[in-house]
Design a protein around this motif. Sequence first.
Motif, short mmCIF file in Angstrom:
data_model
loop_
_atom_site.label_atom_id
_atom_site.label_comp_id
_atom_site.label_asym_id
_atom_site.label_seq_id
_atom_site.Cartn_x
_atom_site.Cartn_y
_atom_site.Cartn_z
N GLY A 43 0.82 -1.20 0.00
CA GLY A 43 0.00 0.00 0.00
C GLY A 43 0.86 1.26 0.00
O GLY A 43 0.57 2.22 -0.72
N LYS A 44 1.89 1.27 0.81
CA LYS A 44 2.79 2.42 0.85
C LYS A 44 3.52 2.59 -0.47
O LYS A 44 3.73 3.71 -0.95
N ALA A 45 3.91 1.47 -1.09
CA ALA A 45 4.59 1.52 -2.39
C ALA A 45 3.66 2.06 -3.46
O ALA A 45 4.05 2.84 -4.33
N LEU A 46 2.40 1.66 -3.39
CA LEU A 46 1.40 2.13 -4.35
C LEU A 46 1.27 3.65 -4.28
O LEU A 46 1.22 4.33 -5.30
N LEU A 47 1.23 4.18 -3.05
CA LEU A 47 1.12 5.63 -2.87
C LEU A 47 2.37 6.35 -3.34
O LEU A 47 2.32 7.50 -3.77
N GLY A 48 3.51 5.65 -3.27
CA GLY A 48 4.74 6.25 -3.73
C GLY A 48 4.78 6.40 -5.24
O GLY A 48 5.44 7.29 -5.77
N ASP A 49 4.06 5.51 -5.93
CA ASP A 49 4.04 5.53 -7.40
C ASP A 49 3.00 6.49 -7.96
O ASP A 49 3.21 7.15 -8.97
N ASN A 50 1.85 6.57 -7.30
CA ASN A 50 0.75 7.36 -7.83
C ASN A 50 -0.26 7.65 -6.73
O ASN A 50 -0.67 6.73 -6.03
N CYS A 51 -0.67 8.89 -6.59
CA CYS A 51 -1.67 9.24 -5.59
C CYS A 51 -3.06 9.20 -6.22
O CYS A 51 -3.38 10.05 -7.06
N PRO A 52 -3.88 8.24 -5.83
CA PRO A 52 -5.24 8.18 -6.40
C PRO A 52 -6.11 9.27 -5.80
O PRO A 52 -5.79 9.83 -4.76
N ARG A 53 -7.21 9.57 -6.47
CA ARG A 53 -8.16 10.55 -5.91
C ARG A 53 -8.85 9.96 -4.70
O ARG A 53 -9.13 10.67 -3.74
N VAL A 54 -9.12 8.63 -4.75
CA VAL A 54 -9.75 7.94 -3.62
C VAL A 54 -8.98 6.65 -3.35
O VAL A 54 -8.66 5.89 -4.26
N LEU A 55 -8.69 6.42 -2.09
CA LEU A 55 -8.02 5.20 -1.67
C LEU A 55 -8.93 4.45 -0.71
O LEU A 55 -9.32 4.97 0.34
N LEU A 56 -9.28 3.21 -1.07
CA LEU A 56 -10.07 2.35 -0.20
C LEU A 56 -9.11 1.48 0.60
O LEU A 56 -8.19 0.88 0.02
N VAL A 57 -9.29 1.42 1.90
CA VAL A 57 -8.33 0.71 2.75
C VAL A 57 -9.03 -0.23 3.72
O VAL A 57 -9.95 0.18 4.44
N ASP A 58 -8.58 -1.48 3.75
CA ASP A 58 -9.01 -2.42 4.79
C ASP A 58 -8.07 -2.24 5.98
O ASP A 58 -6.89 -1.91 5.80
N LEU A 59 -8.56 -2.43 7.17
CA LEU A 59 -7.72 -2.23 8.36
C LEU A 59 -6.92 -3.47 8.74
O LEU A 59 -5.81 -3.38 9.26
N GLY A 60 -7.50 -4.65 8.50
CA GLY A 60 -6.82 -5.88 8.88
C GLY A 60 -5.97 -6.44 7.75
O GLY A 60 -6.47 -7.16 6.89
N LEU A 61 -4.70 -6.09 7.74
CA LEU A 61 -3.79 -6.54 6.69
C LEU A 61 -2.76 -7.51 7.25
O LEU A 61 -2.46 -7.47 8.46
N PRO A 62 -2.21 -8.38 6.41
CA PRO A 62 -1.33 -9.45 6.92
C PRO A 62 -0.05 -8.97 7.60
O PRO A 62 0.49 -9.66 8.45
N ASP A 63 0.44 -7.80 7.22
CA ASP A 63 1.71 -7.33 7.80
C ASP A 63 1.53 -6.10 8.69
O ASP A 63 2.49 -5.41 9.01
N GLY A 64 0.30 -5.84 9.12
CA GLY A 64 0.08 -4.69 10.00
C GLY A 64 -1.32 -4.14 9.86
O GLY A 64 -2.23 -4.80 9.37
N SER A 65 -1.48 -2.89 10.26
CA SER A 65 -2.79 -2.24 10.23
C SER A 65 -2.91 -1.28 9.06
O SER A 65 -1.96 -0.58 8.71
N GLY A 66 -4.11 -1.24 8.48
CA GLY A 66 -4.37 -0.28 7.42
C GLY A 66 -4.22 1.16 7.89
O GLY A 66 -4.11 2.07 7.07
N LEU A 67 -4.22 1.37 9.20
CA LEU A 67 -4.01 2.72 9.74
C LEU A 67 -2.67 3.30 9.28
O LEU A 67 -2.54 4.50 9.07
N GLU A 68 -1.68 2.42 9.11
CA GLU A 68 -0.37 2.87 8.64
C GLU A 68 -0.47 3.41 7.22
O GLU A 68 0.19 4.40 6.87
N VAL A 69 -1.28 2.78 6.40
CA VAL A 69 -1.46 3.24 5.02
C VAL A 69 -2.22 4.56 5.00
O VAL A 69 -1.90 5.46 4.22
#
Length: 223
Positions: A43-69
């Motif tokens: 998710g962080k890499a995706l934001l580094g490549d391109n900032c979307p107008r809207v980002l949908l985020v799940d909170l329960g991710l395998p390597d941490g919390s969506g709050l970080e994203v």
Amino acid sequence: MTRQPISVALVEDDPAVRQRFKASIEKQPQLTWIGEATSVREGKALLGDNCPRVLLVDLGLPDGSGLEVITEAAHHCPATEVMVVSMFGDEGHVIQAIEAGASGYLLKDMDDESLTEHIIQLVDGGSPMSPMIARHLLKKMRQSEEPDQAAASGISLTKREMQLLKLLARGYTYREVADELSVSSHTVNSHIKNLYRKLSVKTKNEAVFAATRQGLLDMRHLD
């Protein structure tokens, strides 16, 4: 005037959910799918490549919390509107997500058509929330300290800042605020920065919530 399609990206580890959301978004001509990620790292890499107008985020991710994203988006993609789409509907997750920078919060049990409608509402200045989520926020506000106690915080807003805050609470976009107050967008942005600084917040949802909690804003009297 026809606006450009709204770019949407998703951070979600469930393949079935990713496929479902992608299919729904691609069917809506006002939206355009630009990417997906399955973890906090991606998710962080995706934001580094391109900032979307809207980002949908799940909170329960395998390597941490969506709050970080969400926090990453707030820092590096300030124009991106973040909406949580999660199975977690408890008060703790809701408050944390909004404080991190989310402007909307939906539970995954909503139908696909509602998802695309809510994305458009988000860009138009709304803050889409599932009914259960809205109830949590109302409960939180009711439990907040009394206005006369909160006044001791020492925060003082100007008349213009209060006007702006009430309009934001009523769901106005920044452009609509400028039109309503007969000022330029630059002036509105200046007031927004001062308002956010005084309330120690980063988003309009946080501003409304913080002002209500501290007794500066009464949601029952927004006229």
